[in-house]
Design a protein around this motif. Structure first.
Motif, PDB file in Angstrom:
ATOM      1  N   VAL A 134      -5.060  75.467 -32.554  1.00 38.10           N
ATOM      2  CA  VAL A 134      -5.160  76.431 -31.458  1.00 38.10           C
ATOM      3  C   VAL A 134      -4.969  75.701 -30.130  1.00 38.10           C
ATOM      4  O   VAL A 134      -4.949  74.464 -30.079  1.00 38.10           O
ATOM      5  CB  VAL A 134      -6.537  77.152 -31.455  1.00 38.10           C
ATOM      6  CG1 VAL A 134      -6.768  77.875 -32.772  1.00 38.10           C
ATOM      7  CG2 VAL A 134      -7.664  76.157 -31.182  1.00 38.10           C
ATOM      8  N   ARG A 135      -4.852  76.455 -29.045  1.00 40.10           N
ATOM      9  CA  ARG A 135      -4.780  75.866 -27.705  1.00 40.10           C
ATOM     10  C   ARG A 135      -6.168  75.341 -27.328  1.00 40.10           C
ATOM     11  O   ARG A 135      -7.171  76.040 -27.471  1.00 40.10           O
ATOM     12  CB  ARG A 135      -4.280  76.893 -26.690  1.00 40.10           C
ATOM     13  CG  ARG A 135      -2.824  77.293 -26.908  1.00 40.10           C
ATOM     14  CD  ARG A 135      -2.324  78.260 -25.839  1.00 40.10           C
ATOM     15  NE  ARG A 135      -3.038  79.532 -25.891  1.00 40.10           N
ATOM     16  CZ  ARG A 135      -2.750  80.509 -26.750  1.00 40.10           C
ATOM     17  NH1 ARG A 135      -1.767  80.366 -27.619  1.00 40.10           N
ATOM     18  NH2 ARG A 135      -3.452  81.629 -26.739  1.00 40.10           N
ATOM     19  N   ASP A 189       5.688  78.611 -30.182  1.00 41.41           N
ATOM     20  CA  ASP A 189       5.173  79.936 -29.853  1.00 41.41           C
ATOM     21  C   ASP A 189       3.681  79.904 -29.543  1.00 41.41           C
ATOM     22  O   ASP A 189       3.184  80.700 -28.732  1.00 41.41           O
ATOM     23  CB  ASP A 189       5.473  80.918 -30.983  1.00 41.41           C
ATOM     24  CG  ASP A 189       6.826  81.596 -30.808  1.00 41.41           C
ATOM     25  OD1 ASP A 189       7.564  81.196 -29.886  1.00 41.41           O
ATOM     26  OD2 ASP A 189       7.144  82.519 -31.582  1.00 41.41           O
ATOM     27  N   LEU A 190       2.951  78.988 -30.176  1.00 38.72           N
ATOM     28  CA  LEU A 190       1.543  78.813 -29.831  1.00 38.72           C
ATOM     29  C   LEU A 190       1.418  78.305 -28.397  1.00 38.72           C
ATOM     30  O   LEU A 190       0.561  78.765 -27.630  1.00 38.72           O
ATOM     31  CB  LEU A 190       0.877  77.841 -30.799  1.00 38.72           C
ATOM     32  CG  LEU A 190      -0.605  77.518 -30.530  1.00 38.72           C
ATOM     33  CD1 LEU A 190      -1.465  78.776 -30.634  1.00 38.72           C
ATOM     34  CD2 LEU A 190      -1.103  76.445 -31.493  1.00 38.72           C
ATOM     35  N   LYS A 191       2.282  77.393 -28.032  1.00 36.23           N
ATOM     36  CA  LYS A 191       2.267  76.834 -26.675  1.00 36.23           C
ATOM     37  C   LYS A 191       2.470  77.917 -25.625  1.00 36.23           C
ATOM     38  O   LYS A 191       1.818  77.922 -24.570  1.00 36.23           O
ATOM     39  CB  LYS A 191       3.345  75.768 -26.556  1.00 36.23           C
ATOM     40  CG  LYS A 191       3.441  75.131 -25.175  1.00 36.23           C
ATOM     41  CD  LYS A 191       4.500  74.042 -25.162  1.00 36.23           C
ATOM     42  CE  LYS A 191       4.575  73.384 -23.791  1.00 36.23           C
ATOM     43  NZ  LYS A 191       5.592  72.296 -23.773  1.00 36.23           N
ATOM     44  N   VAL A 195       1.475  83.466 -30.142  1.00 39.08           N
ATOM     45  CA  VAL A 195       0.574  83.557 -31.286  1.00 39.08           C
ATOM     46  C   VAL A 195      -0.752  82.894 -30.906  1.00 39.08           C
ATOM     47  O   VAL A 195      -0.828  82.140 -29.930  1.00 39.08           O
ATOM     48  CB  VAL A 195       1.167  82.895 -32.555  1.00 39.08           C
ATOM     49  CG1 VAL A 195       2.446  83.591 -32.980  1.00 39.08           C
ATOM     50  CG2 VAL A 195       1.412  81.404 -32.328  1.00 39.08           C
ATOM     51  N   ASP A 196      -1.793  83.162 -31.693  1.00 39.77           N
ATOM     52  CA  ASP A 196      -3.128  82.632 -31.381  1.00 39.77           C
ATOM     53  C   ASP A 196      -3.453  81.352 -32.135  1.00 39.77           C
ATOM     54  O   ASP A 196      -4.222  80.512 -31.648  1.00 39.77           O
ATOM     55  CB  ASP A 196      -4.193  83.681 -31.735  1.00 39.77           C
ATOM     56  CG  ASP A 196      -4.036  84.959 -30.933  1.00 39.77           C
ATOM     57  OD1 ASP A 196      -3.828  84.869 -29.707  1.00 39.77           O
ATOM     58  OD2 ASP A 196      -4.117  86.051 -31.543  1.00 39.77           O
ATOM     59  N   VAL A 197      -2.903  81.215 -33.331  1.00 45.46           N
ATOM     60  CA  VAL A 197      -3.254  80.082 -34.176  1.00 45.46           C
ATOM     61  C   VAL A 197      -2.099  79.778 -35.121  1.00 45.46           C
ATOM     62  O   VAL A 197      -1.378  80.686 -35.555  1.00 45.46           O
ATOM     63  CB  VAL A 197      -4.556  80.375 -34.971  1.00 45.46           C
ATOM     64  CG1 VAL A 197      -4.411  81.644 -35.806  1.00 45.46           C
ATOM     65  CG2 VAL A 197      -4.954  79.197 -35.848  1.00 45.46           C
ATOM     66  N   VAL A 198      -1.916  78.506 -35.429  1.00 46.53           N
ATOM     67  CA  VAL A 198      -0.941  78.078 -36.424  1.00 46.53           C
ATOM     68  C   VAL A 198      -1.703  77.550 -37.637  1.00 46.53           C
ATOM     69  O   VAL A 198      -2.625  76.729 -37.497  1.00 46.53           O
ATOM     70  CB  VAL A 198       0.000  76.983 -35.884  1.00 46.53           C
ATOM     71  CG1 VAL A 198       0.892  76.428 -37.002  1.00 46.53           C
ATOM     72  CG2 VAL A 198       0.862  77.515 -34.747  1.00 46.53           C
ATOM     73  N   PHE A 216      -3.307  71.010 -27.572  1.00 47.81           N
ATOM     74  CA  PHE A 216      -3.713  71.681 -28.803  1.00 47.81           C
ATOM     75  C   PHE A 216      -4.888  70.934 -29.422  1.00 47.81           C
ATOM     76  O   PHE A 216      -5.131  69.763 -29.130  1.00 47.81           O
ATOM     77  CB  PHE A 216      -2.583  71.704 -29.824  1.00 47.81           C
ATOM     78  CG  PHE A 216      -1.436  72.632 -29.484  1.00 47.81           C
ATOM     79  CD1 PHE A 216      -1.419  73.392 -28.328  1.00 47.81           C
ATOM     80  CD2 PHE A 216      -0.352  72.734 -30.346  1.00 47.81           C
ATOM     81  CE1 PHE A 216      -0.365  74.234 -28.019  1.00 47.81           C
ATOM     82  CE2 PHE A 216       0.708  73.576 -30.056  1.00 47.81           C
ATOM     83  CZ  PHE A 216       0.702  74.324 -28.896  1.00 47.81           C
TER      84      PHE A 216
END
Length: 265
Positions: A134-135, A189-191, A195-198, A216
């Motif tokens: 996650v971020r 896309d997370l960056k 999206v919220d989580v990979v 991250f």
């Protein structure tokens, strides 16, 4: 006249026998020289670029580097073969190997029961598990699978991470899923907050986060339940045995430990 006929017949039989013997010897030599690979002297390898630290392009955008790359180069050196790799979309790797389009697949492939039914697979050379990324300064933390509820969840399609998320959804987890052909696209896309989580495998994710995404963090790592292996067409047991024996030698003489220290620390 009868005497000459017998002589001609004996001469014909002798000549035919000599030709047959030479043919059999020639056939035997050709069989002995049969290549264990599709093309003599070359090991053709199916792989998918874009999965650091296993196989990806260097900063020049041309040179293929990584743990698997060094490993297959060493295997080929010891087997006196020249490596030739084919960059293939992940979803197409296994069908191409079944069709014998290349000799093996070396691409951070997780060993699964389904793949073991279709291919010859070496002993595991990497142990892995699922993790959540996650971020770092975001509101999403996802410290356990249940915390994926209501989130936008990204993963690479046709991977064990795909199976992991799909299994959670089938058990009742409600989340929005996003599939990607390449794992790095999911990280991008997370960056950008799409999206919220990979969800991804831990070994690659740890290196990707450390080297490229300082903003991250990994908030969850599951039990080790995934292992990488090299896949060979089921009809080529001779090549499989040579690759497995070579891997065993590389473990015994410390080469694999050095490769792990180079790429996975």
């Amino acid at each position: 006249m009868q005497k000459n006929s017998n002589l001609y017949f004996r001469t014909f039989c002798f000549t035919a026998l000599v030709i047959l013997c030479f043919s059999l010897l020639s056939c035997e030599k050709k069989c002995c020289r049969r290549s264990i690979t599709n093309k003599p002297g070359v090991l053709s390898i199916g792989t998918e670029f874009g999965y650091p630290p296993f196989e990806y392009l260097a900063d020049d955008g041309k040179t293929l580097i990584g743990f698997d790359v060094d490993m297959w180069n060493e295997i080929c050196r010891r087997l006196n073969l020249k490596p030739r790799f084919y960059d293939t979309q992940w979803a197409g790797l296994f069908a191409a190997l079944e069709s014998n389009l290349y000799d093996c697949v070396i691409s951070a492939v997780t060993i699964t029961p389904e793949r073991k039914e279709k291919f010859l697979i070496t002993k595991p050379y990497i142990q892995n598990s699922q993790c959540f990324i996650v971020r770092r300064n975001g509101s999403v933390k996802a410290h356990e699978p249940e915390m994926l509820e209501g989130l936008k969840v990204a993963y690479q399609a046709e991977t064990v991470s795909d199976v992991f998320v799909t299994d959670l959804v089938e058990k009742g987890l409600k989340c929005e899923t996003f599939e990607y052909d390449k794992l790095l696209n999911a990280f991008d896309d997370l960056k950008f907050g799409r999206v919220d989580v990979v969800v991804a495998e831990s070994v690659a994710s740890r290196i990707i986060v450390k080297d490229n995404y300082s903003d991250f963090e990994i908030t969850f790592t599951g039990e080790a339940d995934a292992f990488f292996g090299i896949l060979v067409n089921r009809n080529n047991s001779e090549l499989f045995e040579k690759i497995q024996n070579t891997l065993d030698e590389m473990y015994a003489d410390g080469w694999m430990k050095e490769n792990e220290d180079k790429w996975l620390k």
